[in-house]
Design an enzyme around this catalytic site. Structure first.
Site, PDB file in Angstrom:
ATOM      1  N   HIS A  57     -56.103   2.473 -23.481  1.00 23.74           N
ATOM      2  CA  HIS A  57     -56.772   2.748 -24.716  1.00 23.74           C
ATOM      3  C   HIS A  57     -56.865   4.172 -24.681  1.00 23.74           C
ATOM      4  O   HIS A  57     -57.572   4.928 -23.767  1.00 23.74           O
ATOM      5  CB  HIS A  57     -57.769   2.072 -25.029  1.00 23.74           C
ATOM      6  CG  HIS A  57     -57.773   0.784 -24.818  1.00 23.74           C
ATOM      7  ND1 HIS A  57     -58.450  -0.386 -24.291  1.00 23.74           N
ATOM      8  CD2 HIS A  57     -56.725  -0.195 -25.609  1.00 23.74           C
ATOM      9  CE1 HIS A  57     -58.270  -1.467 -24.457  1.00 23.74           C
ATOM     10  NE2 HIS A  57     -57.028  -1.407 -25.383  1.00 23.74           N
TER      11      HIS A  57
ATOM     12  N   GLU B  46     -60.364   6.175 -24.769  1.00 21.76           N
ATOM     13  CA  GLU B  46     -61.292   5.934 -23.646  1.00 21.76           C
ATOM     14  C   GLU B  46     -61.263   7.008 -22.582  1.00 21.76           C
ATOM     15  O   GLU B  46     -60.300   6.794 -21.714  1.00 21.76           O
ATOM     16  CB  GLU B  46     -61.200   4.556 -23.069  1.00 21.76           C
ATOM     17  CG  GLU B  46     -61.477   3.492 -24.249  1.00 21.76           C
ATOM     18  CD  GLU B  46     -60.918   1.948 -23.644  1.00 21.76           C
ATOM     19  OE1 GLU B  46     -60.896   1.797 -22.543  1.00 21.76           O
ATOM     20  OE2 GLU B  46     -61.222   1.030 -24.355  1.00 21.76           O
TER      21      GLU B  46
ATOM     22  N   HIS C  16     -61.120   1.880 -17.899  1.00 25.80           N
ATOM     23  CA  HIS C  16     -61.501   1.707 -19.151  1.00 25.80           C
ATOM     24  C   HIS C  16     -62.892   2.247 -19.338  1.00 25.80           C
ATOM     25  O   HIS C  16     -63.586   2.133 -18.384  1.00 25.80           O
ATOM     26  CB  HIS C  16     -61.335   0.125 -19.644  1.00 25.80           C
ATOM     27  CG  HIS C  16     -59.863  -0.381 -19.684  1.00 25.80           C
ATOM     28  ND1 HIS C  16     -59.340  -0.267 -20.848  1.00 25.80           N
ATOM     29  CD2 HIS C  16     -59.151  -0.955 -18.918  1.00 25.80           C
ATOM     30  CE1 HIS C  16     -57.873  -0.775 -21.045  1.00 25.80           C
ATOM     31  NE2 HIS C  16     -58.029  -1.357 -19.624  1.00 25.80           N
TER      32      HIS C  16
ATOM     33  N   GLU D  27     -64.450  -1.283 -16.129  1.00 31.50           N
ATOM     34  CA  GLU D  27     -64.951  -1.191 -17.474  1.00 31.50           C
ATOM     35  C   GLU D  27     -66.289  -0.401 -17.220  1.00 31.50           C
ATOM     36  O   GLU D  27     -67.454  -0.949 -16.775  1.00 31.50           O
ATOM     37  CB  GLU D  27     -64.986  -2.249 -18.170  1.00 31.50           C
ATOM     38  CG  GLU D  27     -65.337  -2.122 -19.878  1.00 31.50           C
ATOM     39  CD  GLU D  27     -63.985  -2.004 -20.634  1.00 31.50           C
ATOM     40  OE1 GLU D  27     -64.238  -1.031 -21.186  1.00 31.50           O
ATOM     41  OE2 GLU D  27     -63.145  -2.733 -20.438  1.00 31.50           O
TER      42      GLU D  27
END
EC number: 3.5.1.114
Length: 309
Positions: free
Chosen positions: A21, A24, A116, A178
């Site tokens: 992404h 990010e 992420h 994450e």
């Protein structure tokens, strides 16, 4: 559902992916840095390559250009006939599948670590498909032990019967990191440092997993004609399990004071040195050889061209 068992062999090819992404920023910045200076990712027993997954989205600092890349690794997208009007991320998913896969094949990378950020207050979260990926579960446990004072939770995202769709599903085993909260397009130093440390710990775990010692032979104590002990393990060998034993080094000390030297032609790694339970078996220690797994350098993974305006 595709379950991925524990790797039966040492892991040889690993990818660290950032920028799946494009906004990010922890993974984006680390992937860009490691593409310039990949030495930080390297370990003796395997090759690790950094990958900037979505270069067009990172250039625009957007999550994606046309659709979510991290939902594009399904068989419907990967096996469909390519078309000029395909979304950019679908095309990129096919390219990454060729570079890191093909998915569900023996030629796929052994492990992919996907980086992420989230705007949610998730702290440190480890994202895996399911508990069927046993190697990933062992890695999660290892990472949790590194900083027990910080919560490090595991999120299993795959529903029963659901096809895997993330970038790390292309590999034989994989895990997503994450970290949050971090605003989109913003880089926080604390989360950058935390992500970098987690990547290092994950690579160190793979290095430990790859190390093995294979028994070559056993060595008995020096004994008298009647079978009684005539000497003991030498002080320079005692408590040195898994350390290299080179030709000419002392291994026993006779009760009369004489040293007995190792007369082998190559370096070995003694284990179970002076194990009490092995006296009755006539074993002072085992000689092992250290298994190492060297692989050729991987070719650079070129980013896909940005779509035409």
């Amino acid at each position: 559902m595709c379950s991925r068992p524990e790797p039966p062999e040492p892991l040889r090819r690993v990818a660290v992916v950032g920028g799946t992404h494009g906004n990010e920023m922890s993974g984006v910045c680390l992937a860009r840095y490691w593409l310039r200076a990949p030495g930080e990712l390297q370990r003796p027993s395997f090759s690790a390559v950094p990958v900037l997954a979505n270069p067009a989205a990172t250039a625009a600092c957007r999550r994606y250009v046309d659709c979510d890349l991290n939902r594009a690794f399904t068989s419907a997208f990967l096996t469909a006939r390519a078309h000029p009007d395909d979304p950019y991320e679908v095309t990129r998913a096919r390219e990454l599948n060729q570079l890191l896969g093909p998915k569900a094949s023996g030629q796929a990378f052994d492990f992919v670590l996907d980086l992420h950020n989230t705007t949610a207050s998730m702290g440190t979260c480890l994202v895996a498909e399911s508990s069927h990926d046993v190697f990933a579960m062992h890695l999660c446990h290892h990472l949790q032990l590194q900083s027990p004072e910080l919560p490090c939770r595991v999120f299993l995202y795959q529903l029963p019967g659901e096809e895997s769709y993330s970038v790390h599903s292309v590999a034989k085993s994989g895990l997503g990191l994450e970290l949050g909260p971090q605003p989109q397009g913003v880089l926080r130093a604390d989360l950058l440092a935390r992500m970098r440390a987690l990547v290092a710990a994950a690579l160190d775990f793979i290095q430990l997993f790859n190390q093995a010692y294979r028994k070559v032979s056993s060595v008995d104590f020096p004994r008298t004609e009647t079978g009684d002990l005539a000497g003991t393990v030498h002080p320079q060998l005692q408590d040195r399990d898994f350390e290299p034993l080179r030709p000419g080094a002392p291994i026993f000390q006779m009760f009369g004071g004489k040293d007995v030297l190792y007369e082998g032609e190559s370096t070995v790694y003694p284990v179970f040195i002076n194990e009490a339970a092995y006296y009755e078996k006539g074993i002072a220690f085992f000689q092992t050889e250290k298994l190492t797994f060297s692989v050729p350098a991987l070719p650079g993974l070129a980013p896909a061209p940005s779509p035409a305006p």
